[in-house]
Design a protein around this motif. Structure first.
Motif, PDB file in Angstrom:
ATOM      1  N   THR A  14      -5.568 -17.151   0.773  1.00  0.00           N
ATOM      2  CA  THR A  14      -6.152 -15.836   0.517  1.00  0.00           C
ATOM      3  C   THR A  14      -5.298 -14.688   1.035  1.00  0.00           C
ATOM      4  OG1 THR A  14      -7.551 -15.932   2.498  1.00  0.00           O
ATOM      5  CG2 THR A  14      -8.492 -16.758   0.436  1.00  0.00           C
ATOM      6  N   ALA A  15      -4.488 -14.922   2.050  1.00  0.00           N
ATOM      7  CA  ALA A  15      -3.597 -13.855   2.523  1.00  0.00           C
ATOM      8  C   ALA A  15      -2.635 -13.451   1.404  1.00  0.00           C
ATOM      9  CB  ALA A  15      -2.831 -14.313   3.762  1.00  0.00           C
ATOM     10  N   SER A  16      -2.159 -14.429   0.659  1.00  0.00           N
ATOM     11  CA  SER A  16      -1.265 -14.138  -0.476  1.00  0.00           C
ATOM     12  C   SER A  16      -1.996 -13.376  -1.567  1.00  0.00           C
ATOM     13  CB  SER A  16      -0.711 -15.441  -1.057  1.00  0.00           C
ATOM     14  OG  SER A  16       0.016 -16.132  -0.090  1.00  0.00           O
ATOM     15  N   VAL A  17      -3.230 -13.751  -1.811  1.00  0.00           N
ATOM     16  CA  VAL A  17      -4.020 -13.094  -2.853  1.00  0.00           C
ATOM     17  C   VAL A  17      -4.323 -11.646  -2.454  1.00  0.00           C
ATOM     18  CG1 VAL A  17      -6.204 -13.151  -4.131  1.00  0.00           C
ATOM     19  CG2 VAL A  17      -4.982 -15.279  -3.646  1.00  0.00           C
ATOM     20  N   VAL A  18      -4.664 -11.437  -1.191  1.00  0.00           N
ATOM     21  CA  VAL A  18      -4.913 -10.080  -0.689  1.00  0.00           C
ATOM     22  C   VAL A  18      -3.652  -9.227  -0.829  1.00  0.00           C
ATOM     23  CG1 VAL A  18      -5.326  -8.763   1.439  1.00  0.00           C
ATOM     24  CG2 VAL A  18      -6.814 -10.670   0.840  1.00  0.00           C
ATOM     25  N   THR A  19      -2.520  -9.789  -0.484  1.00  0.00           N
ATOM     26  CA  THR A  19      -1.247  -9.081  -0.611  1.00  0.00           C
ATOM     27  C   THR A  19      -0.977  -8.721  -2.064  1.00  0.00           C
ATOM     28  OG1 THR A  19      -0.381 -10.185   1.343  1.00  0.00           O
ATOM     29  CG2 THR A  19       1.233  -9.248  -0.176  1.00  0.00           C
ATOM     30  N   LEU A  20      -1.183  -9.672  -2.940  1.00  0.00           N
ATOM     31  CA  LEU A  20      -1.002  -9.419  -4.370  1.00  0.00           C
ATOM     32  C   LEU A  20      -1.930  -8.318  -4.846  1.00  0.00           C
ATOM     33  CD1 LEU A  20       0.049 -10.851  -7.286  1.00  0.00           C
ATOM     34  CD2 LEU A  20      -2.425 -11.141  -7.326  1.00  0.00           C
ATOM     35  N   GLY A  21      -3.177  -8.352  -4.424  1.00  0.00           N
ATOM     36  CA  GLY A  21      -4.148  -7.359  -4.880  1.00  0.00           C
ATOM     37  C   GLY A  21      -3.823  -5.953  -4.427  1.00  0.00           C
ATOM     38  N   ALA A  72      -9.405  -1.356   3.290  1.00  0.00           N
ATOM     39  CA  ALA A  72      -7.946  -1.186   3.341  1.00  0.00           C
ATOM     40  C   ALA A  72      -7.473  -0.362   2.149  1.00  0.00           C
ATOM     41  CB  ALA A  72      -7.250  -2.545   3.369  1.00  0.00           C
ATOM     42  N   PHE A  73      -8.010  -0.668   0.988  1.00  0.00           N
ATOM     43  CA  PHE A  73      -7.677   0.112  -0.205  1.00  0.00           C
ATOM     44  C   PHE A  73      -8.049   1.579   0.004  1.00  0.00           C
ATOM     45  CE2 PHE A  73      -9.580   1.915  -4.116  1.00  0.00           C
ATOM     46  CZ  PHE A  73      -8.415   2.155  -4.811  1.00  0.00           C
ATOM     47  N   GLY A  74      -9.251   1.818   0.495  1.00  0.00           N
ATOM     48  CA  GLY A  74      -9.700   3.192   0.730  1.00  0.00           C
ATOM     49  C   GLY A  74      -8.880   3.897   1.796  1.00  0.00           C
ATOM     50  N   ALA A  75      -8.545   3.179   2.860  1.00  0.00           N
ATOM     51  CA  ALA A  75      -7.790   3.775   3.965  1.00  0.00           C
ATOM     52  C   ALA A  75      -6.350   4.099   3.574  1.00  0.00           C
ATOM     53  CB  ALA A  75      -7.797   2.836   5.167  1.00  0.00           C
ATOM     54  N   SER A  76      -5.830   3.403   2.594  1.00  0.00           N
ATOM     55  CA  SER A  76      -4.437   3.642   2.203  1.00  0.00           C
ATOM     56  C   SER A  76      -4.234   5.046   1.638  1.00  0.00           C
ATOM     57  CB  SER A  76      -3.961   2.596   1.194  1.00  0.00           C
ATOM     58  OG  SER A  76      -4.607   2.764  -0.056  1.00  0.00           O
ATOM     59  N   HIS A  77      -5.268   5.618   1.047  1.00  0.00           N
ATOM     60  CA  HIS A  77      -5.115   6.935   0.430  1.00  0.00           C
ATOM     61  C   HIS A  77      -4.903   8.050   1.466  1.00  0.00           C
ATOM     62  CE1 HIS A  77      -6.671   4.515  -2.848  1.00  0.00           C
ATOM     63  NE2 HIS A  77      -6.114   5.383  -3.653  1.00  0.00           N
ATOM     64  N   PRO A  78      -5.786   8.211   2.448  1.00  0.00           N
ATOM     65  CA  PRO A  78      -5.508   9.251   3.441  1.00  0.00           C
ATOM     66  C   PRO A  78      -4.291   8.921   4.319  1.00  0.00           C
ATOM     67  CG  PRO A  78      -7.521   8.074   4.020  1.00  0.00           C
ATOM     68  CD  PRO A  78      -7.107   7.603   2.656  1.00  0.00           C
ATOM     69  N   LEU A  79      -4.062   7.636   4.554  1.00  0.00           N
ATOM     70  CA  LEU A  79      -2.903   7.234   5.341  1.00  0.00           C
ATOM     71  C   LEU A  79      -1.606   7.605   4.617  1.00  0.00           C
ATOM     72  CD1 LEU A  79      -2.025   5.860   7.957  1.00  0.00           C
ATOM     73  CD2 LEU A  79      -2.137   3.664   6.750  1.00  0.00           C
ATOM     74  N   THR A  91       1.114  -1.104   5.419  1.00  0.00           N
ATOM     75  CA  THR A  91       0.333  -1.175   6.653  1.00  0.00           C
ATOM     76  C   THR A  91      -1.049  -1.774   6.408  1.00  0.00           C
ATOM     77  OG1 THR A  91       1.503   0.721   7.595  1.00  0.00           O
ATOM     78  CG2 THR A  91      -0.658   0.188   8.543  1.00  0.00           C
ATOM     79  N   VAL A  92      -1.768  -1.247   5.419  1.00  0.00           N
ATOM     80  CA  VAL A  92      -3.118  -1.771   5.168  1.00  0.00           C
ATOM     81  C   VAL A  92      -3.060  -3.210   4.647  1.00  0.00           C
ATOM     82  CG1 VAL A  92      -4.109   0.529   4.823  1.00  0.00           C
ATOM     83  CG2 VAL A  92      -3.379  -0.801   2.821  1.00  0.00           C
ATOM     84  N   THR A  93      -2.004  -3.534   3.917  1.00  0.00           N
ATOM     85  CA  THR A  93      -1.847  -4.900   3.428  1.00  0.00           C
ATOM     86  C   THR A  93      -1.600  -5.862   4.587  1.00  0.00           C
ATOM     87  OG1 THR A  93      -1.014  -4.135   1.295  1.00  0.00           O
ATOM     88  CG2 THR A  93      -0.497  -6.399   1.905  1.00  0.00           C
ATOM     89  N   ALA A  94      -0.794  -5.444   5.545  1.00  0.00           N
ATOM     90  CA  ALA A  94      -0.540  -6.290   6.717  1.00  0.00           C
ATOM     91  C   ALA A  94      -1.832  -6.555   7.485  1.00  0.00           C
ATOM     92  CB  ALA A  94       0.493  -5.635   7.624  1.00  0.00           C
ATOM     93  N   VAL A  95      -2.656  -5.536   7.636  1.00  0.00           N
ATOM     94  CA  VAL A  95      -3.916  -5.698   8.369  1.00  0.00           C
ATOM     95  C   VAL A  95      -4.866  -6.626   7.607  1.00  0.00           C
ATOM     96  CG1 VAL A  95      -5.988  -4.495   9.189  1.00  0.00           C
ATOM     97  CG2 VAL A  95      -3.718  -3.504   9.586  1.00  0.00           C
ATOM     98  N   ALA A  96      -5.080  -6.344   6.332  1.00  0.00           N
ATOM     99  CA  ALA A  96      -6.034  -7.148   5.549  1.00  0.00           C
ATOM    100  C   ALA A  96      -5.518  -8.564   5.320  1.00  0.00           C
ATOM    101  CB  ALA A  96      -6.315  -6.458   4.206  1.00  0.00           C
ATOM    102  N   GLY A  97      -4.239  -8.699   5.000  1.00  0.00           N
ATOM    103  CA  GLY A  97      -3.662 -10.032   4.793  1.00  0.00           C
ATOM    104  C   GLY A  97      -3.638 -10.838   6.074  1.00  0.00           C
ATOM    105  N   GLY A  98      -3.305 -10.178   7.183  1.00  0.00           N
ATOM    106  CA  GLY A  98      -3.306 -10.857   8.474  1.00  0.00           C
ATOM    107  C   GLY A  98      -4.688 -11.343   8.856  1.00  0.00           C
ATOM    108  N   ALA A  99      -5.690 -10.514   8.625  1.00  0.00           N
ATOM    109  CA  ALA A  99      -7.070 -10.914   8.925  1.00  0.00           C
ATOM    110  C   ALA A  99      -7.486 -12.102   8.056  1.00  0.00           C
ATOM    111  CB  ALA A  99      -8.017  -9.738   8.708  1.00  0.00           C
ATOM    112  N   ALA A 100      -7.134 -12.067   6.771  1.00  0.00           N
ATOM    113  CA  ALA A 100      -7.468 -13.177   5.881  1.00  0.00           C
ATOM    114  C   ALA A 100      -6.814 -14.465   6.352  1.00  0.00           C
ATOM    115  CB  ALA A 100      -7.047 -12.857   4.446  1.00  0.00           C
ATOM    116  N   CYS A 101      -5.580 -14.356   6.781  1.00  0.00           N
ATOM    117  CA  CYS A 101      -4.843 -15.527   7.262  1.00  0.00           C
ATOM    118  C   CYS A 101      -5.500 -16.110   8.510  1.00  0.00           C
ATOM    119  CB  CYS A 101      -3.388 -15.149   7.548  1.00  0.00           C
ATOM    120  SG  CYS A 101      -2.387 -16.521   8.133  1.00  0.00           S
TER     121      CYS A 101
END
Length: 107
Positions: A14-21, A72-79, A91-101
Motif C-alpha cells: 500500500t505504500a507504493s499505491v499511496v505514492t502512485l496516487g 495529505a492531498f488537502g495539505a499539499s495545496h497550502p504547503l 513531503t505529504v507523500t513521504a508522510v502518508a506512504g511511510g504511515a502506510a508502510c
C-alpha cells in the motif's frame, strides 16, 4: 481463470499505491491540465489501498489511513504555497506512504 489476475488485498504494497496516487495524481493533473483526471488517479489509488487496509488491518486502521491519505492531498495545496509544488507533494507523500508502510505493510 480470469483474463485479469488481480492481486489479493493482503499482497498489495500500500505504500507504493499511496505514492502512485499522490504523485501520479498530481503529475496527471499538471501535465494534462485536467484536474479531475488527476482526481481519478488519486481516488483509484486511494480505493485500492483502502481495500488492502481493510483486509490486513481492519476497518478502524483503514479509516485512519484513508483519512491521512485524503488529508495529505488537502495539505499539499497550502504547503505548496510555502515551499513549492514538488517539495509539497513529496513531503505529504513521504508522510502518508511511510504511515502506510509502518502501520499496514510491515505487519
Amino acid at each position: 481463470m480470469s483474463m485479469i489476475d488481480i492481486k489479493k488485498p493482503e499482497d498489495v504494497s500500500t505504500a507504493s499505491v499511496v505514492t502512485l496516487g499522490l504523485i501520479g495524481g498530481w503529475v496527471t493533473a499538471r501535465e494534462t491540465g485536467i484536474r479531475p483526471l488527476g482526481g481519478v488517479v488519486l481516488a483509484a489509488a486511494g480505493y485500492w489501498a483502502a481495500r488492502s487496509w481493510v483486509a490486513t488491518s481492519g476497518p478502524v486502521t483503514a479509516t485512519a489511513l484513508t483519512a491521512l491519505y485524503v488529508g495529505a492531498f488537502g495539505a499539499s495545496h497550502p504547503l505548496a504555497k510555502k515551499i513549492g509544488p514538488w517539495p509539497a507533494v513529496l513531503t505529504v507523500t513521504a508522510v502518508a506512504g511511510g504511515a502506510a508502510c509502518v502501520v499496514s505493510d510491515l505487519k
